[in-house]
Each structure stands twice: as structure tokens, then as C-alpha cells.
Design a protein around this motif. Structure first.
Motif, PDB file in Angstrom:
ATOM      1  N   GLN A 130      50.086  33.400  43.647  1.00  0.00           N
ATOM      2  CA  GLN A 130      50.712  33.301  42.533  1.00  0.00           C
ATOM      3  C   GLN A 130      50.770  34.573  41.740  1.00  0.00           C
ATOM      4  O   GLN A 130      50.101  35.550  41.722  1.00  0.00           O
ATOM      5  N   ILE A 131      52.115  34.655  41.223  1.00  0.00           N
ATOM      6  CA  ILE A 131      52.580  35.918  40.530  1.00  0.00           C
ATOM      7  C   ILE A 131      53.005  35.509  39.149  1.00  0.00           C
ATOM      8  O   ILE A 131      53.700  34.438  39.044  1.00  0.00           O
ATOM      9  N   ASN A 132      52.397  35.903  38.096  1.00  0.00           N
ATOM     10  CA  ASN A 132      52.874  35.472  36.824  1.00  0.00           C
ATOM     11  C   ASN A 132      54.263  36.370  36.449  1.00  0.00           C
ATOM     12  O   ASN A 132      55.249  35.719  36.485  1.00  0.00           O
ATOM     13  N   LYS A 133      53.874  37.600  36.136  1.00  0.00           N
ATOM     14  CA  LYS A 133      54.879  38.303  35.860  1.00  0.00           C
ATOM     15  C   LYS A 133      54.970  39.359  36.846  1.00  0.00           C
ATOM     16  O   LYS A 133      54.271  40.118  37.280  1.00  0.00           O
ATOM     17  N   CYS A 150      45.489  31.038  34.908  1.00  0.00           N
ATOM     18  CA  CYS A 150      46.128  31.160  33.631  1.00  0.00           C
ATOM     19  C   CYS A 150      46.280  29.856  32.742  1.00  0.00           C
ATOM     20  O   CYS A 150      45.921  28.870  33.003  1.00  0.00           O
ATOM     21  N   SER A 161      48.037  48.674  29.705  1.00  0.00           N
ATOM     22  CA  SER A 161      48.830  48.709  31.161  1.00  0.00           C
ATOM     23  C   SER A 161      49.790  49.984  30.901  1.00  0.00           C
ATOM     24  O   SER A 161      50.099  50.299  29.715  1.00  0.00           O
ATOM     25  N   GLN A 177      52.668  49.250  31.253  1.00  0.00           N
ATOM     26  CA  GLN A 177      53.938  48.218  30.763  1.00  0.00           C
ATOM     27  C   GLN A 177      54.191  48.457  29.399  1.00  0.00           C
ATOM     28  O   GLN A 177      53.005  48.753  28.586  1.00  0.00           O
ATOM     29  N   PHE A 235      51.264  40.698  26.601  1.00  0.00           N
ATOM     30  CA  PHE A 235      49.967  41.000  27.750  1.00  0.00           C
ATOM     31  C   PHE A 235      49.840  42.310  28.177  1.00  0.00           C
ATOM     32  O   PHE A 235      49.145  42.357  29.192  1.00  0.00           O
ATOM     33  N   HIS A 270      51.003  42.247  42.025  1.00  0.00           N
ATOM     34  CA  HIS A 270      49.633  42.034  41.640  1.00  0.00           C
ATOM     35  C   HIS A 270      48.975  43.130  40.975  1.00  0.00           C
ATOM     36  O   HIS A 270      47.648  42.941  40.478  1.00  0.00           O
ATOM     37  N   ARG A 292      44.177  46.873  38.755  1.00  0.00           N
ATOM     38  CA  ARG A 292      44.000  45.854  37.952  1.00  0.00           C
ATOM     39  C   ARG A 292      42.605  45.452  37.442  1.00  0.00           C
ATOM     40  O   ARG A 292      41.749  45.606  38.162  1.00  0.00           O
ATOM     41  N   GLY A 318      43.531  34.264  32.834  1.00  0.00           N
ATOM     42  CA  GLY A 318      44.541  35.206  33.648  1.00  0.00           C
ATOM     43  C   GLY A 318      45.041  36.286  32.604  1.00  0.00           C
ATOM     44  O   GLY A 318      44.855  37.505  32.901  1.00  0.00           O
ATOM     45  N   ASN A 376      43.083  39.575  32.495  1.00  0.00           N
ATOM     46  CA  ASN A 376      43.250  40.411  33.808  1.00  0.00           C
ATOM     47  C   ASN A 376      44.375  41.306  33.991  1.00  0.00           C
ATOM     48  O   ASN A 376      45.373  41.128  34.578  1.00  0.00           O
ATOM     49  N   LYS A 405      47.129  43.838  34.614  1.00  0.00           N
ATOM     50  CA  LYS A 405      47.830  44.557  35.552  1.00  0.00           C
ATOM     51  C   LYS A 405      48.438  46.025  35.401  1.00  0.00           C
ATOM     52  O   LYS A 405      48.721  46.236  34.130  1.00  0.00           O
ATOM     53  N   TRP A 406      48.386  46.699  36.377  1.00  0.00           N
ATOM     54  CA  TRP A 406      48.997  48.205  36.450  1.00  0.00           C
ATOM     55  C   TRP A 406      48.204  49.015  35.028  1.00  0.00           C
ATOM     56  O   TRP A 406      48.762  49.566  34.266  1.00  0.00           O
TER      57      TRP A 406
HETATM   58  N1  LIG Z   1      50.358  44.175  32.269  1.00  0.00           N
HETATM   59  C1  LIG Z   1      50.244  42.910  32.624  1.00  0.00           C
HETATM   60  N2  LIG Z   1      48.963  42.285  32.902  1.00  0.00           N
HETATM   61  C2  LIG Z   1      49.232  40.851  33.150  1.00  0.00           C
HETATM   62  C3  LIG Z   1      50.148  40.113  32.824  1.00  0.00           C
HETATM   63  C4  LIG Z   1      51.297  40.887  32.100  1.00  0.00           C
HETATM   64  O1  LIG Z   1      52.246  40.158  31.790  1.00  0.00           O
HETATM   65  N3  LIG Z   1      51.359  42.053  31.893  1.00  0.00           N
HETATM   66  N4  LIG Z   1      50.044  38.822  32.751  1.00  0.00           N
HETATM   67  C5  LIG Z   1      48.854  38.422  32.781  1.00  0.00           C
HETATM   68  C6  LIG Z   1      48.669  36.581  32.871  1.00  0.00           C
HETATM   69  S1  LIG Z   1      49.390  35.870  31.631  1.00  0.00           S
HETATM   70  C7  LIG Z   1      48.083  36.278  34.097  1.00  0.00           C
HETATM   71  S2  LIG Z   1      47.977  34.396  34.634  1.00  0.00           S
HETATM   72  C8  LIG Z   1      47.857  36.995  35.546  1.00  0.00           C
HETATM   73  C9  LIG Z   1      48.470  36.668  36.775  1.00  0.00           C
HETATM   74  O2  LIG Z   1      47.959  37.738  37.790  1.00  0.00           O
HETATM   75  P1  LIG Z   1      48.954  37.496  39.069  1.00  0.00           P
HETATM   76  O3  LIG Z   1      50.568  37.706  38.651  1.00  0.00           O
HETATM   77  O4  LIG Z   1      48.204  38.590  39.918  1.00  0.00           O
HETATM   78  O5  LIG Z   1      48.560  36.099  39.467  1.00  0.00           O
HETATM   79  O6  LIG Z   1      47.839  38.430  35.111  1.00  0.00           O
HETATM   80  C10 LIG Z   1      47.816  38.951  33.864  1.00  0.00           C
HETATM   81  N5  LIG Z   1      47.813  40.291  33.868  1.00  0.00           N
END
Ligand SMILES: Nc1nc2c(c(=O)[nH]1)N[C@H]1C(S)=C(S)[C@@H](COP(=O)(O)O)O[C@H]1N2
Ligand SMILES: [Mo]
Length: 425
Positions: free
Chosen positions: A271-274, A323, A359, A361, A366, A396, A401, A409, A412, A414-415
Motif C-alpha cells: 500500500q501507498i498512502n500518498k 494507517c 520531509s 515535502q 504529514f 515509498h 524514510r 503510519g 513513519n 517519507k522522503w
Molecule cells: N512525507 C510524508 N510522509 C508520510 C506521509 C505523507 O503524506 N508525507 N504519509 C504517512 C502516512 S499517513 C502513512 S499511513 C505512511 C504510508 O506509507 P506507505 O505509503 O509507504 O505505505 O506514510 C507516512 N509518511
């Protein structure tokens, strides 16, 4: 006798022979147990964000004493948030038919005249309005958040959180008032024999008669049959939702937005959220030359390219993504640098502190998060570079990350671009 049964304020308006104390009591007791569990898992989920750690984790800064119970979210067992949130969302969805049936069973009471016979009666009716309104509000905001992916930008957490407390106060008042009667109703009906195929076979005493239609239409289904119908609806919702928390069963989660097949196959096929595109992460900002991880602590700042990071001691841990929306993955194999090793690079050799993670971002709630010292110290907490043996894909979180055991989630990040140890904003 005057025939006023064209108005909903008249008892004669309500004709279903199903309404009565037995039907309402059974549904009420199911909701008593189910909603209590929803409330507890909701409070636990809220604590999992560590809102008292940092303003960036806290979506409800004005909570005051409602945060009385907050605790440091643990890192064990590593599936804690996955279980809690799976139960919260799946149970909430499953209870929808029960809630609707329960509201239907008591709807004549909403129209009763006069609106209040006494002060006590007025209070009871106000608490009922808060109860019904609160329940509809909580179920609606919850479902919309899961289904439509944050239709209330930034405001879901305060709405659902404060709504839960208003609702629960009314729920407790209502339960204290009604549980004795519900239990008495069921016990009496058991002694007199359970309700027969024709609903009218179990006349209730005057006190409980309010719900029974004075001029019922002929029965087309027994009360027990109607209950099976409600239960069947719940079972159907359960069967098409629960799979979102299990990799092998995800196909069955027809109703869950992250259900269906696993996205893609292969090591990064979960799964990927964003997505990176959604978050505005471009390849130009993440490539070898452009990207540096900036780590800051008391001894200064270090900048690390991805290849320098990959030369540090790497460790693996098997952890899920779970999540708030209820979906989760099974454990994935992450590989990267321990958060506590990064803390050691900037002056925290022994006791790693809290950390503030940012991030690449630029926008979105988030894009940053604070992690507590216990989460940084856990040897399974990583700044991951790889998952399941492959470099992270852009979606991912490539180049790197965060992954922390038992955390929601959203923590956690990302970027990742920057980590500041010993500071949480
Ligand atoms: N920079 C950043 N990290 C983020 C998010 C985001 O929107 N931006 N979403 C978070 C949420 S709400 C979740 S559930 C997880 C999802 O990780 P995945 O997309 O690798 O499954 O990443 C998290 N890390
Ligand atoms: Mo999430």
C-alpha cells in the motif's frame, strides 16, 4: 377516538410491529459493548500519535484535561497500532447496521409530545439528542475519513476527537439510565419464552410499552428474522472490510479504499498512502547529487549523501505500515541506519533523545513528525533505505524514510530531509 395517526408525533403513526423492548434491548446491548470498544481503541489511537510530545504531532492543542490519560506510546508489541486501528475501523464499519437499526427502533420517541414533561424528562431528551447526533457524527466523520481520504483537511482529528467525548458523555448517561431496563426486558422475555414468530406474542409491561405500536401493521418478518437481517448486514460489511489489514486477504476488502489487489507486485508492492507525485517530490530533488540528509544535534550538523548513509552499519527489521484509516501491511523487511546511530553521530552516544523529522515535502500535515526518545532508542527503529531487498521506490519514500515499531503510519515520515535530535519544536 380522534384519528391523528397521520402525524409522526402520534404513536399511531408508527406501524411496524417489530418495534418493542426486545428488539431495542438486544441492539442496545450490542452497541453498549461495541461502542465502548470503539471509544477505548479511539483513545488509544489518539495516544499513539504522542500528541503531548510536540505541537506538530498535536492536532487538538486545546484538549486540556481530555489529554489526562496520555502516555508514552510503546514500541512493543510491534503490531500494537496495527491491531488497535484494525479493530477500531473494522468494528466501526461493522456496527453501522446495528446503529441504524437501533435508531430506527426508537425513532418514534424523537417525536413524542409534549417535548418535555418535567425537568428530568427534558434532560433525558437533551442527552438523547447528543447521543443520536453524536453517534451519527462520529460514524460519519470516521467513514468519510477512511473512504474519501481526508475530506476535512486538517480538521478530521479535532472533529472526531471532540465529537467522541461529547458522544461518550451522553452515551454513559444513557447507558446508566437504560441498561437496567434493557437487562430486565431480556430476562423477562427469556422467562416468558422468547418472542415467537409473530411479534405480538410477547407483550411488554406498561413501562416498556412506549416502543410498541398501538396499531401495528401485520408482521412480514419476525423480530428475530429482522435481527438476522441486521446481523447479516454487519457480517457483509465485516467481510468486505477486514481484509484491508491482511496481505493475503486484501482482495476481499471491496469496501476499503486500500483494499483490492496489492498495488503492483514485487518488493515494493504494498500500500501507498500518498504518492511522491502527490507530495510534490521530484527526481531532481532526490537524486544522488541533490539530496543530503541533514542531521543536527549538540555537537553540530552532519550532511550525508545516500551512498554515505549506505556505508554506515545497516540493520534490518520486520515491521508493518499501519494507517489510522485502518489498513495495514504485514511485516515488511526494512533495511537502513538505526535512528540511535544517527543520534550518536551528533553527540548522543548513550541516551538518544526525542527527534524532529522533516520531509522534503513542502506542504501537508504529514511532512514532519516528532518521535519520542523510547522510539529513537529502539534498535528496530530505522531510517530505511531499502525494503524487501530493494531500494525504496519514490512512492515509498526514496531516498530514505523512517520506520518505527508499533507507531502509526503517519509517524513513519517519507522522503526524509532533516533530523534534529534533542528538539521537537
Ligand atoms: N512525507 C510524508 N510522509 C508520510 C506521509 C505523507 O503524506 N508525507 N504519509 C504517512 C502516512 S499517513 C502513512 S499511513 C505512511 C504510508 O506509507 P506507505 O505509503 O509507504 O505505505 O506514510 C507516512 N509518511
Ligand atoms: Mo496514514
Amino acid at each position: 377516538m380522534r384519528d391523528d395517526s397521520r402525524l409522526p408525533t402520534s404513536p399511531g403513526f408508527w406501524r411496524s410491529p417489530l418495534r418493542g423492548p426486545w428488539f431495542t434491548s438486544v441492539l442496545g446491548l450490542v452497541l453498549l459493548v461495541g461502542i465502548t470498544l470503539l471509544f477505548v481503541t479511539g483513545l488509544v489511537s489518539y495516544a499513539a500519535y504522542n500528541p503531548d510530545l510536540s505541537p506538530v504531532n498535536d492536532k487538538t492543542p486545546d484538549k486540556g484535561i481530555l489529554g489526562f490519560y496520555l502516555f508514552s506510546w510503546p514500541t512493543d508489541p510491534h503490531w500494537l497500532y496495527r491491531l488497535n486501528q484494525g479493530v477500531h475501523v473494522t468494528l466501526g464499519v461493522t456496527l453501522i447496521p446495528v446503529l441504524l437499526a437501533k435508531l430506527w427502533s426508537v425513532v418514534p420517541k424523537l417525536f413524542t409530545l409534549p417535548p418535555a414533561r418535567s425537568l428530568a424528562h427534558a434532560l433525558e431528551r437533551i442527552s438523547l439528542l447528543l447521543l443520536v447526533g453524536g453517534a451519527l457524527f462520529e460514524f460519519t466523520t470516521g467513514v468519510l475519513n477512511v473512504q474519501l481520504d481526508y475530506v476535512f483537511p486538517g480538521s478530521f482529528y479535532p472533529l472526531h476527537f471532540y465529537g467522541a467525548w461529547v458522544f461518550f458523555a451522553a452515551f454513559v448517561a444513557h447507558a446508566v439510565l437504560k441498561v437496567p431496563a434493557a437487562v430486565r426486558n431480556l430476562r423477562r422475555l427469556r422467562e416468558e419464552g422468547e418472542p415467537g414468530p409473530t411479534p405480538r406474542s410477547a407483550p411488554a409491561p406498561a413501562s416498556a410499552q412506549e416502543l410498541v405500536s398501538p396499531r401495528p401493521d401485520p408482521a412480514t418478518v419476525s423480530r428475530r428474522g429482522a435481527l438476522w437481517f441486521v446481523g447479516g448486514g454487519s457480517l457483509l460489511l465485516f467481510a468486505t472490510t477486514a481484509g484491508q489489514s491482511f496481505d493475503g486477504l486484501r482482495r476481499t476488502a471491496l469496501l476499503a479504499p486500500h483494499g483490492g489487489a496489492d498495488p503492483g507486485s514485487g518488493p515494493n508492492g504494498f500500500q501507498i498512502n500518498k504518492t511522491a507525485a502527490y507530495a510534490g517530490i521530484t527526481a531532481a530533488r532526490t537524486d544522488q547529487d541533490a539530496w543530503r540528509l541533514v542531521v543536527t544535534g549538540p555537537t553540530g550538523t552532519v550532511r550525508l549523501s545516500r551512498s554515505r548513509l549506505a556505508e554506515l552499519p545497516l540493520h534490518s527489521s520486520a515491521l508493518p505500515i499501519a494507517c489510522v484509516e485502518g489498513w495495514s501491511t504485514s511485516d515488511q523487511w526494512w533495511r537502513g541506519v538505526r535512528l540511535r546511530d544517527l543520534a550518536a553521530l551528533v553527540g548522543y552516544e548513550d541516551d538518544p533523545p526525542d527527534v524532529f523529522v522533516e520531509s522534503l515535502q513542502q506542504r501537508g500535515a504529514f511532512r514532519h513528525a516528532a518521535l519520542r526518545a523510547n522510539q529513537v532508542a529502539d534498535p528496530r527503529s530505522l531510517l530505511a533505505l531499502y525494503v524487501n531487498g530493494e531500494p525504496l521506490t519514490p512512492d515509498h519514500g526514496y531516498p530514505a524514510r523512517v520506520i518505527v515499531p508499533a507507531a502509526p503510519g503517519v509517524l513513519n515520515t517519507k522522503w526524509v530531509a532533516r533530523m534534529t535530535f534533542g528538539e521537537t519544536r
